[in-house]
Design an enzyme around this catalytic site. Structure first.
Site, PDB file in Angstrom:
ATOM      1  N   LYS A 108      47.857  -1.866 -35.587  1.00  0.00           N
ATOM      2  CA  LYS A 108      46.454  -2.171 -35.910  1.00  0.00           C
ATOM      3  C   LYS A 108      45.899  -3.088 -34.824  1.00  0.00           C
ATOM      4  O   LYS A 108      46.604  -3.988 -34.328  1.00  0.00           O
ATOM      5  CB  LYS A 108      46.416  -2.859 -37.268  1.00  0.00           C
ATOM      6  CG  LYS A 108      45.015  -3.132 -37.820  1.00  0.00           C
ATOM      7  CD  LYS A 108      45.141  -3.717 -39.235  1.00  0.00           C
ATOM      8  CE  LYS A 108      43.774  -3.986 -39.837  1.00  0.00           C
ATOM      9  NZ  LYS A 108      43.893  -4.605 -41.171  1.00  0.00           N
ATOM     10  N   SER A 160      41.044  -2.195 -44.409  1.00  0.00           N
ATOM     11  CA  SER A 160      40.651  -2.185 -43.029  1.00  0.00           C
ATOM     12  C   SER A 160      41.702  -1.562 -42.102  1.00  0.00           C
ATOM     13  O   SER A 160      41.419  -1.321 -40.932  1.00  0.00           O
ATOM     14  CB  SER A 160      40.344  -3.607 -42.555  1.00  0.00           C
ATOM     15  OG  SER A 160      41.472  -4.431 -42.719  1.00  0.00           O
ATOM     16  N   SER A 211      43.803  -4.332 -47.752  1.00  0.00           N
ATOM     17  CA  SER A 211      43.720  -3.622 -46.476  1.00  0.00           C
ATOM     18  C   SER A 211      44.925  -2.833 -46.024  1.00  0.00           C
ATOM     19  O   SER A 211      44.840  -2.105 -45.041  1.00  0.00           O
ATOM     20  CB  SER A 211      43.295  -4.582 -45.373  1.00  0.00           C
ATOM     21  OG  SER A 211      41.961  -4.974 -45.613  1.00  0.00           O
TER      22      SER A 211
END
Lengths: 463, 98
Positions: free
Chosen positions: A66, A141, A165
């Site tokens: 990420k 996210s 997330s």
């Protein structure tokens, strides 16, 4: 030698037995990315192949990371134009641990900018699309990381969770994702969102892969003062033990949940009973209060953490912030400001105590809590604009556990009538990720997740 | 505790947050922030007079770094400056203050 769909555990064995080369494996995924990424927009940065210098349990394995993890000399943006040209001069602890085991960085994945959101739509680099249906969001996210695994553009990925997330995109993309206990994995080098909440963790195709990676990531880091000295469990061996648990489920976590999701969660509870576990109805404080606690505390911490982006030492100046970031910065400033601090921030901290105590009480009666991960399945892209504080509303079922710092795992337990994945979450006591992995693994062995993960890969074959 | 934020308050918050916002944005944020604050009122349904606040879920206290220990992650001057857009003589360049 077919690589398609193989797990991390399988791939590491093949590399160690020299049945596939490290470079070969990297190029395999690069080819798949070239083919499928333009449509899915999973990756923001794709570095060149780098020779692996370390030999360890992840030898030759390329991983999607990420884009809020600082990767030395590889651009890191947190999906915000503020960091559009930021090249970290240092490595986050998480990625350093992976590199120490011989892994490679395949690419940096798209996310909601600054991790502010639940749909990967607040990214300054365009939304990521859900591999199950490209008109839908993969969640967020860590949407890029979840989509990467779901479409096998990477054999596993690293994400982070402040509240939902990791779990929610894992749920919307039909894969496994585990949010460790707060403090279990070091936050050093992670672009900070909510310092009392952020928890890095893996997203994978199998439960064993999550245990395998978590074992590498977990542990005290002298460079993260909030990382825990509690000894790390032997996740892989605990996962395989023949254990029976008392599983709690609460009506409060089914309120407002889509009927099809409810049905699948109740069916899953039946399966747990069939496997010999006891299920017990419990009462918990309604998650709606956790929305407020989380929104206030997270946004307050965000307003503090994002103060460092002044465009002087690195990055662009504050004019590059997107609207969601601006919204959260101002809200956070309000709740911390003179005259409102007690009414909002302090009150939220007190209710946080109530939630922590509530879970403590319940965990003296049960070993784990099962609930839906999200009240709905993947939304159509663009729909998030209807909600005033979308991210926080969508994560209602994840926020109570998150504010209490509890670990939780998401597993796919069904598809809805639109063929979208449904996720179930199992929450556990602090530092008992082993129990979650054990229960999830038992469910996986019994059901093979109803073939969901295999089905998700059908549209993304090699040729 | 019900509050409707007015335009001056939003402007003040923007200043506190180091942000510049347009008049159109001001109206949108006014509406959105007020709506969000509205929802937060539900916390008043819970009694917390005798509840201590929690700031740290891990209950860690006094975590120190070893003084004189090796700092393996220190940055060199050039590393620290590597992302600065304006630098001079090995230093960050900022707007004139005095």
């Amino acid at each position: 030698m077919s690589i398609f769909g193989k797990s991390i555990v399988e791939l590491t064995r093949l590399v160690q037995e020299k049945k596939i080369g490290k470079r070969e494996l990297f190029e395999y995924f690069k080819k798949r990315i070239a083919k499928y990424n333009p449509n899915l927009n999973v990756f923001i940065t794709l570095p060149e192949y780098k020779e692996h210098v370390n030999y360890g349990s992840l030898l030759g394995i390329p991983l999607a990371i990420k884009d809020n993890f600082c990767t030395k000399n590889i651009r890191t943006t947190a999906s915000s134009k503020v960091l559009d040209d930021f090249i970290p001069p240092y490595e986050s602890t998480v990625t350093q641990k992976l590199l120490n085991e011989g892994a490679g960085i395949l690419g940096k994945t798209n996310m909601d900018a600054w991790a502010h959101g639940n749909s990967t739509e607040t990214s300054d680099y365009g939304p990521t699309r859900n591999p199950w249906n490209i008109n839908r969001s993969p969640g967020g996210s860590s949407g890029g990381s979840a989509a990467a695994v779901s479409a096998y553009l990477s054999p596993a990925a690293i994400g982070s969770e402040t509240a939902g997330s990791i779990r929610q995109p894992a749920s919307w993309c039909g894969i496994v994702g585990i949010k460790p206990t707060y403090g279990r994995v070091s936050r050093y080098g992670v672009v900070a969102m909510g310092s009392s909440l952020d928890s890095p963790g893996p997203l994978t195709l199998t439960v064993e892969d999550s245990a395998y990676i978590l074992k590498i990531l977990a542990g005290k880091d002298p460079y993260d003062a909030t990382s825990s000295p509690v000894p790390v469990q032997d996740y892989l061996s605990i996962m395989k033990q023949k254990k029976k648990f008392i599983i709690g489920f609460s009506d409060e976590y089914f309120e407002g949940v889509n009927e099809e999701i409810k049905t699948k969660i109740l069916a899953a509870l039946d399966i747990f009973r069939r496997l010999g576990h006891t299920t017990k109805k419990i009462k918990l404080i309604s998650p709606k209060y956790a929305i407020s606690v989380y929104t206030i505390i997270q946004r307050a911490e965000v307003s503090s953490n994002l103060a460092r982006y002044d465009g002087i030492r690195f990055g662009n100046d504050r004019r590059s912030f997107g609207s969601e970031a601006k919204r959260r910065l101002m809200f956070g400033a309000y709740t911390l400001s003179y005259g409102y601090y007690d009414a909002y921030y302090k009150k939220a901290q007190k209710v946080r105590t109530l939630i922590i105590e509530d879970f403590k009480r319940v965990f003296s009666e049960v070993d784990a809590i099962v609930a839906p991960t999200c009240p709905i399945t993947a939304l159509k892209l663009g729909e998030f604009k209807k909600y005033p504080f979308f991210g926080e509303i969508m994560d209602v079922l994840n926020e109570p556990g998150a504010v209490a710092g509890l670990p939780a795992i998401n597993i796919p337990v069904g598809l809805d009538s639109s063929s979208l994945p449904i996720g179930l979450q199992i929450m556990g006591r602090h530092f008992e990720e082993g129990s979650l992995l054990n229960l999830a693994h038992q469910f996986e062995k019994e059901t093979e997740f109803f073939g969901i993960i295999k089905k998700g890969l059908e549209k993304y074959k090699d040729e | 505790m019900k509050r409707i934020l007015n335009k001056d308050e939003i402007k003040h918050l923007a200043t506190l947050s180091g942000l510049q916002i347009t008049d159109a944005e001001l109206e949108t944020y006014q509406k959105q922030l007020t709506e969000t604050l509205d929802y937060m009122q539900n916390l008043n349904e819970l009694k917390t007079e005798n509840t201590p606040p929690t700031s740290n879920v891990s209950n860690l206290e006094n975590v120190f770094f070893q003084d004189g220990g090796e700092n393996k992650r220190g940055l060199t001057q050039s590393e620290a400056l590597s992302n600065a857009k304006q630098k001079k003589d090995g230093q960050f360049q900022v707007k004139r203050i005095l």
